[in-house]
Design an enzyme around this catalytic site. Structure first.
Site, short mmCIF file in Angstrom:
data_model
loop_
_atom_site.label_atom_id
_atom_site.label_comp_id
_atom_site.label_asym_id
_atom_site.label_seq_id
_atom_site.Cartn_x
_atom_site.Cartn_y
_atom_site.Cartn_z
N THR A 46 -6.75 -1.58 3.14
CA THR A 46 -5.75 -0.57 2.76
C THR A 46 -6.38 0.56 1.97
OG1 THR A 46 -3.95 -2.14 2.82
CG2 THR A 46 -3.64 -0.25 1.38
N THR A 126 -7.29 -6.24 0.65
CA THR A 126 -6.91 -7.20 -0.39
C THR A 126 -6.61 -8.58 0.17
OG1 THR A 126 -4.57 -6.56 -0.23
CG2 THR A 126 -5.89 -5.42 -1.89
N ASP A 127 -6.26 -8.65 1.47
CA ASP A 127 -5.69 -9.91 1.99
C ASP A 127 -6.65 -11.09 1.98
OD1 ASP A 127 -3.28 -8.68 2.25
OD2 ASP A 127 -3.37 -8.42 4.41
C1 SIN Z 1 -4.77 -4.56 1.96
O1 SIN Z 1 -5.91 -4.14 1.91
O2 SIN Z 1 -4.03 -4.50 0.94
C2 SIN Z 1 -4.14 -5.16 3.18
C3 SIN Z 1 -4.95 -4.99 4.41
C4 SIN Z 1 -6.25 -5.68 4.36
O3 SIN Z 1 -6.39 -6.71 3.73
O4 SIN Z 1 -7.18 -5.17 5.01
#
Ligand code: SIN
Length: 362
Positions: A46, A126-127
């Site tokens: 993200t 983040t995932d």
């Molecule tokens: C994010 O980064 O918050 C969600 C998408 C990902 O993990 O690439």
């Protein structure tokens, strides 16, 4: 108790008059004029996401903004470090692969060995950030800072959090205080250890916590301070190396009314290890527990963790590990326990006694 360590003792990042780019933190202007050399490895997420409107923070495409544009959005970086940027991948981290883990870890190890680089920052989704961070914590061979960062809002969003997170991550990587601390996560002004950090919110900007133990320290306005040290071995002090082969290890979950179907299917598929995300203190529904005990008799390593999200799983507590041949994951969540089990099996460990020793150590 550990004495707080801050970046202040580092002459490279704390001395001298302000001579940095507009907006750069004065605390990072070095007396010598030689800023730390930081490699920024972009993998997507993200933080590199883009949406059609500035108010759209959920329906966007992750990993579409290149690393050069991410860096351009943060002019203050030029006062903190000399940046070398590399686009390693452009993925939504839900699609993180074992092959990409291998590529990333091998590239970081090359940079660890290079005289041209003082630290590494990785931009990531983040995932699955906590899994990548723990994998690197166990396999990076060097004491230079390695810092992951990410964002909850896409680069195109109003109040995007990525630029400040990136600046803070580079600030931590450029800091003398971050040397030898293992792999770190800089997010929302906090510095977490890769071993402890977990994502705890689907939407909030303060999405990462280190349950039970708290953050290692903080970074704000160019100042880095550590409040405690990581006690378990990492990086140079592990027996784990990144190779091209990954033993098949999957996660099974225990819940009300669950059957043994998934565990039996995993065993039939030939997995070498299963981590079970148990209820409570790693308790397991009777049907799944029997399936896992049967799996052990077929040579499958079984690690008992909890789906709760904090706390630890006591060996021989909610299940008789000694009798069933299980291993307790301790305070690792199921996803991190899977990382450790893969690395342990790849390193040749076998049997619940040897594996338990590894889980007790790392
Ligand atoms: C994010 O980064 O918050 C969600 C998408 C990902 O993990 O690439």
């Amino acid at each position: 108790m550990n004495t707080p360590t801050s970046s202040a003792p580092n002459p490279r990042d704390s001395q001298g008059p302000a001579a940095a780019a507009p907006g750069a933190p004065a605390t990072h202007t070095p007396a010598s004029g030689a800023l730390p050399r930081i490699a920024v490895l972009a993998t997507g997420g993200t933080i590199a996401g883009s949406a059609a409107s500035v108010t759209n923070t959920s329906g966007y495409r992750a990993g579409v903004v290149g690393v050069e544009r991410l860096l351009e959005a943060v002019p203050a970086l030029s006062g903190v470090a000399q940046i070398q940027a590399e686009q390693i991948a452009s993925v939504d981290s839900k699609d993180m692969s074992l092959a990409l883990w291998t590529t990333l870890a091998q590239r970081i190890n090359e940079l660890m060995a290079s005289d041209e680089i003082d630290g590494v920052v990785i931009t990531h989704g983040t995932d699955t950030l906590e899994e990548t961070a723990y994998l690197l914590h166990l396999t990076v061979k060097g004491s230079k800072p390695v810092v992951l960062t990410a964002a909850m809002r896409p680069a195109s969003a109003l109040s995007a959090d990525g630029p400040l997170n990136l600046l803070n991550a580079v600030t931590v990587a450029a800091s003398e205080a971050a040397h030898g601390q293992g792999v770190l996560v800089a997010f929302n002004n906090r510095i977490h250890s890769a071993r402890d950090v977990v994502k705890t919110s689907t939407y909030a900007v303060d999405a990462f916590q280190s349950p039970e133990v708290g953050a290692l320290g903080w970074v704000q306005d160019g100042r880095v301070e550590f409040q405690r040290k990581v006690l378990r071995p990492h990086t140079l002090d592990t027996e784990f190396v990144i190779g091209a082969q990954w033993p098949a290890v999957e996660i099974a979950v225990s819940y009300a009314g669950v059957s043994r179907v998934s565990v039996d299917a995993l065993v039939a598929a030939g997995v070498r290890g299963i981590v079970v995300a148990g209820t409570g203190n790693g308790s397991i529904h009777a049907s799944v527990q029997q399936a896992l005990a049967d799996a052990v008799t077929q040579g499958v390593a079984v690690v008992r963790s909890s789906r709760v999200g904090s706390g630890h799983v006591m060996r021989n507590g909610a299940a008789p590990d000694d009798t069933l041949g299980f291993v307790s994951a301790g305070s690792l969540n199921p996803y991190k326990a899977r990382v450790l089990l893969m690395l342990a099996l790849a390193a040749g460990a076998s049997g619940n006694v040897a594996l338990q020793k590894i889980f007790d150590t790392y």
